[in-house]
Design a protein around this motif. Sequence first.
Motif, PDB file in Angstrom:
ATOM      1  N   SER A 122       0.808  -1.218   0.000  1.00  0.00           N
ATOM      2  CA  SER A 122       0.000   0.000   0.000  1.00  0.00           C
ATOM      3  C   SER A 122       0.836   1.260   0.000  1.00  0.00           C
ATOM      4  CB  SER A 122      -0.931   0.004   1.227  1.00  0.00           C
ATOM      5  OG  SER A 122      -1.772  -1.127   1.216  1.00  0.00           O
ATOM      6  N   GLY A 123       2.166   1.116   0.012  1.00  0.00           N
ATOM      7  CA  GLY A 123       3.031   2.288  -0.134  1.00  0.00           C
ATOM      8  C   GLY A 123       3.573   2.867   1.144  1.00  0.00           C
ATOM      9  N   PHE A 124       3.469   2.168   2.276  1.00  0.00           N
ATOM     10  CA  PHE A 124       4.046   2.664   3.520  1.00  0.00           C
ATOM     11  C   PHE A 124       5.570   2.629   3.422  1.00  0.00           C
ATOM     12  CE2 PHE A 124      -0.180   1.913   4.814  1.00  0.00           C
ATOM     13  CZ  PHE A 124      -0.412   2.540   6.026  1.00  0.00           C
ATOM     14  N   THR A 125       6.218   3.631   4.001  1.00  0.00           N
ATOM     15  CA  THR A 125       7.677   3.687   3.996  1.00  0.00           C
ATOM     16  C   THR A 125       8.200   2.870   5.176  1.00  0.00           C
ATOM     17  OG1 THR A 125       7.564   5.899   3.040  1.00  0.00           O
ATOM     18  CG2 THR A 125       9.685   5.209   3.885  1.00  0.00           C
ATOM     19  N   LEU A 126       8.084   1.569   5.056  1.00  0.00           N
ATOM     20  CA  LEU A 126       8.586   0.629   6.049  1.00  0.00           C
ATOM     21  C   LEU A 126       9.267  -0.509   5.318  1.00  0.00           C
ATOM     22  CD1 LEU A 126       5.547   0.532   8.524  1.00  0.00           C
ATOM     23  CD2 LEU A 126       7.762   1.611   8.938  1.00  0.00           C
ATOM     24  N   VAL A 316      11.768  13.630   2.968  1.00  0.00           N
ATOM     25  CA  VAL A 316      10.410  13.087   2.881  1.00  0.00           C
ATOM     26  C   VAL A 316      10.343  11.689   3.497  1.00  0.00           C
ATOM     27  CG1 VAL A 316       8.611  12.324   1.304  1.00  0.00           C
ATOM     28  CG2 VAL A 316       9.815  14.470   0.887  1.00  0.00           C
ATOM     29  N   LYS A 317      11.295  10.823   3.175  1.00  0.00           N
ATOM     30  CA  LYS A 317      11.259   9.469   3.714  1.00  0.00           C
ATOM     31  C   LYS A 317      11.503   9.447   5.217  1.00  0.00           C
ATOM     32  CE  LYS A 317      10.264   7.505  -0.128  1.00  0.00           C
ATOM     33  NZ  LYS A 317       8.951   6.872  -0.327  1.00  0.00           N
ATOM     34  N   PHE A 318      12.277  10.378   5.719  1.00  0.00           N
ATOM     35  CA  PHE A 318      12.471  10.541   7.164  1.00  0.00           C
ATOM     36  C   PHE A 318      11.110  10.757   7.828  1.00  0.00           C
ATOM     37  CE2 PHE A 318      13.545  12.528  11.116  1.00  0.00           C
ATOM     38  CZ  PHE A 318      14.834  12.126  11.434  1.00  0.00           C
ATOM     39  N   LEU A 319      10.330  11.690   7.271  1.00  0.00           N
ATOM     40  CA  LEU A 319       9.026  12.025   7.845  1.00  0.00           C
ATOM     41  C   LEU A 319       8.026  10.876   7.679  1.00  0.00           C
ATOM     42  CD1 LEU A 319       6.986  14.047   9.053  1.00  0.00           C
ATOM     43  CD2 LEU A 319       6.606  14.911   6.722  1.00  0.00           C
ATOM     44  N   LEU A 320       7.959  10.304   6.466  1.00  0.00           N
ATOM     45  CA  LEU A 320       6.972   9.261   6.206  1.00  0.00           C
ATOM     46  C   LEU A 320       7.236   7.996   7.028  1.00  0.00           C
ATOM     47  CD1 LEU A 320       6.416   9.521   2.341  1.00  0.00           C
ATOM     48  CD2 LEU A 320       5.002  10.406   4.199  1.00  0.00           C
ATOM     49  N   THR A 321       8.499   7.680   7.278  1.00  0.00           N
ATOM     50  CA  THR A 321       8.809   6.519   8.111  1.00  0.00           C
ATOM     51  C   THR A 321       8.320   6.723   9.535  1.00  0.00           C
ATOM     52  OG1 THR A 321      10.777   6.072   6.776  1.00  0.00           O
ATOM     53  CG2 THR A 321      10.632   4.979   8.908  1.00  0.00           C
ATOM     54  N   LEU A 322       8.510   7.936  10.069  1.00  0.00           N
ATOM     55  CA  LEU A 322       8.027   8.215  11.416  1.00  0.00           C
ATOM     56  C   LEU A 322       6.510   8.138  11.485  1.00  0.00           C
ATOM     57  CD1 LEU A 322      10.332  11.199  12.486  1.00  0.00           C
ATOM     58  CD2 LEU A 322      10.650   8.756  12.867  1.00  0.00           C
ATOM     59  N   VAL A 323       5.829   8.651  10.455  1.00  0.00           N
ATOM     60  CA  VAL A 323       4.368   8.594  10.426  1.00  0.00           C
ATOM     61  C   VAL A 323       3.899   7.142  10.398  1.00  0.00           C
ATOM     62  CG1 VAL A 323       2.334   9.104   9.024  1.00  0.00           C
ATOM     63  CG2 VAL A 323       4.076  10.861   9.361  1.00  0.00           C
ATOM     64  N   ALA A 324       4.519   6.323   9.542  1.00  0.00           N
ATOM     65  CA  ALA A 324       4.095   4.929   9.395  1.00  0.00           C
ATOM     66  C   ALA A 324       4.390   4.121  10.655  1.00  0.00           C
ATOM     67  CB  ALA A 324       4.780   4.302   8.184  1.00  0.00           C
ATOM     68  N   TYR A 325       5.609   4.237  11.190  1.00  0.00           N
ATOM     69  CA  TYR A 325       5.985   3.432  12.352  1.00  0.00           C
ATOM     70  C   TYR A 325       5.193   3.854  13.586  1.00  0.00           C
ATOM     71  CZ  TYR A 325       8.927   0.541  15.350  1.00  0.00           C
ATOM     72  OH  TYR A 325       9.362  -0.420  16.222  1.00  0.00           O
ATOM     73  N   GLY A 326       4.993   5.140  13.770  1.00  0.00           N
ATOM     74  CA  GLY A 326       4.275   5.613  14.941  1.00  0.00           C
ATOM     75  C   GLY A 326       2.824   5.179  14.976  1.00  0.00           C
ATOM     76  N   SER A 327       2.243   4.867  13.812  1.00  0.00           N
ATOM     77  CA  SER A 327       0.844   4.431  13.775  1.00  0.00           C
ATOM     78  C   SER A 327       0.657   3.035  14.332  1.00  0.00           C
ATOM     79  CB  SER A 327       0.328   4.482  12.334  1.00  0.00           C
ATOM     80  OG  SER A 327       0.946   3.471  11.547  1.00  0.00           O
TER      81      SER A 327
END
Length: 879
Positions: A122-126, A316-327
């Motif tokens: 689904s495109g999560f940066t993980l 961008v990937k720094f931010l998106l990884t934090l958003v994905a992992y924190g969820s």
Amino acid sequence: MQLHSLAKWFRPLLGDTKQIAIVEACVIGLVSGLAAVTLKHGAGWLGGWRIQIAHQYPAWIVLPLVGLIGGGLAGLLVQRLSPEAAGSGIPQVKAALSQVPIALNLRVAIVKMFSVILILGSGFTLGRQGPTVQIGAALASQLSHWIPTSPEYRRQLLAAGAAAGLAAGFNAPIAGVLFVVEELLQDFSGLTLGTAILASFVGAVVSRVLGGQGLGIGPMSALEINFSLIDVPFFILLGALAGLLGTLFSHGIFLSLAINRRFRGLGLPWKVAIAGLLSGAIVVLLPPEFRDNTGLRDFLIGTGQGWRLPLLAFSVKFLLTLVAYGSGAPGGIFAPALLLGSSLGYLVGLFSHTVEGAVGGAIAPGLELTSATTYALAGMGAFFSAITRGPITAIVIVFEMVSDFNLVLPLMIGSVSAYLVSERLVSGSLYNRLLTMQGINLDKLENQDTSLANLSAETFMQRRVETLSSEMPLPEVIQAFSRSHHRGFPVVDQGKLVGIVTQSDLADASRRNGSTGHLRLVDIMTPQPVTVSSHDSLIHVLYLLNRFKLSRLPVTDRQRLVGIITRADIIRAESDQLSGELSSFGPQPEPSYVVYQTRSPSTGQGRLLVPLSNPQTGPLLLKLAIVLARDRNYELDCLQVITVPRGTPPSEATVRTTASRRLLRQAESLGRSWGIPVHTQIRVAHDAAHAMLETVKDHHIDLILMGWKGNTSTPGRVFGNVVDTVIRQAACEVLLVRLSETPSFNRWLLPVAGGPNAQAALKLLPPLLSLGQAPLVRVCQIFPTAKGATDVSVLQRAVEQLRSYLPYPVIPRAIVNDAIADSIVTLAQEEHCDVIVLGASRESLLKQVIQGNIPEAIARQSSCTVMLVRDTLQADEIE
């Protein structure tokens, strides 16, 4: 069940432990490799479909919508089926390796695999490499349940599964082993390394054969990798920046998790869905290369770029990884760390060439700076090292990806520098801090485990052992069993252990031979029993008890019996570890000493023991005991225990017995008025519980009725020091009573859930009801909300059984609620109940302490009288 039975049948065919370890390592590597390949292809297929749909339809609709739906489905899968599958999975594996009770099994592995496929597709940066560690460990854990093994060997299997998972995820077998040793286990024992190495090798081979290159980096020959001394300052700069930004990234993870915790009402599916929606919406605004994380990393490493795209990728990937992992989305941070590191390294490489251009030529004559590609690869290792605090693993992972020795020194300089800087800024493992955030302190647990593991059999064995002679006639053996609460005896001739006999041996002999009068003990005993030496560790003792399903182990020194270890000793070790009382094991307290006793005619069919200590509650406890004794035609044993310090032998202590004798005379008087034989005694002892157990043994007690405060102030205890010991070790039936301030016995509440203790409570209820006037009984059953439909068959059977022999009203009540103790207390308050009767839990003492003790919670919250019933223990349950 069939797989478990097949595994138990197959294991003896494998031979010795080393052969079993080789087979198990190969199996773990094989299934871990297959799982990694399935995860890779599944995520690749779903991600490819997502990108294809984004080309056919408006991307600003497709990408956020796929992220929303895929994230919601993954969150729902995890929340409903396996909450342990949330996050990367590595903290969970590390906790399991530290003996924390966290689920790792086939269910966790399957849920993790499919949820990660949804997340990555689904495109999560993980990344998928962290989850493969948990999947491998979970599969290995399931294998250890199918083929029972020792706790320490199960831990080694978990480590091998984790190594195989990482090796299969990265196609890096050496890195898999090093990660386990460096981060998870810190264990260099031969068996651990041998199992982990073999499992990693097999996992990596399966992954490479079926799944191709693990990280998808293009042809290595196309990469320009070189190194010169003039690069050293820039690689140190790269390591320093990676250490600084990696520490910032770690702080960002904790901040993101803390923010998400504030939205408790959303639930995991909505949190992950919103993270997917945000990720898709942000990626829509970026160049097309950002829609495929693996393709973006290859794009940065393999082709020459300006500084804008790498800087944008890092930010961008720094931010998106934090958003994905924190969820709480299932997915790892290994792959994002490599992508961030490649971006950072590429920028530092461009900076080095800019400095060289500003100088107007080579910075040092005859030495040329390496390409930005080399910096990008070194940056991958540096950033990975800064986050995971595993510099050796970081170096080996990237080296195994590239297989170019020119990269070794750049990797070493960058990774070690990053590790030193990040450790200087914030010390400690990221995974340890994540577990601490969840309330699991591994440092404290490791200290406790070390103190427990260092104990030897000699430390907590019982030195006084009852033994029998092999020439003893079988009728005398039967008499010995009837006089004792033990369910087995060591057989000793001339000081040497020659066998062991249990009640099962007696039963088998009776079935085979009918009349046993002509047999001797040597004819039925088990010769050459399983034993331990006094210097064997607690871990080895546990292994033998579990493997051979034993309740006791003789301790020998060159065939000479020196002691015995029972499951009760292990329970004490378990609970005393929690309360910090490890120094209390060792030699058992000396036997109690009887300083006063009276005897009545022995006319009953059994015996009921009442330990008396409180003059205020004693008369009412005696009244309860008498109605039970009259109903069962039991005699009454009343006991007073006077404790003395350990330094004073009970037989030599000077004690005053005036108050004790006065209380016992009241018991005799009450017994005479009811026509019940009453025996009394006063024992001087080091430990009240052991004095009670000695009385149980000496007087063949069938039922103990004890007063109970309803709570305990002792850390690590369930009911209190004395009650814990009695309820675990007394072979007879036990009834605990916490009396209310104004006891009444008219309105009774009986929660049921099936099992022998609930049945014992049903049997005790009729005589107790005679204490009330027009009593009424309510029978209730609590059903968790997760089960949906309620099965009230147990409740109906209990009600029918009570109505069959009670002339009083019996009212059933079914309640759906997850809070069992609160539901019972609330019902008792609503119905103005006088007494709550509970069946004791059969869970382990340690588990009750961790998860909460329901009887204690009910007694603490309720003003009613609370009774707790524990049925007679069977032979294989004596601890």
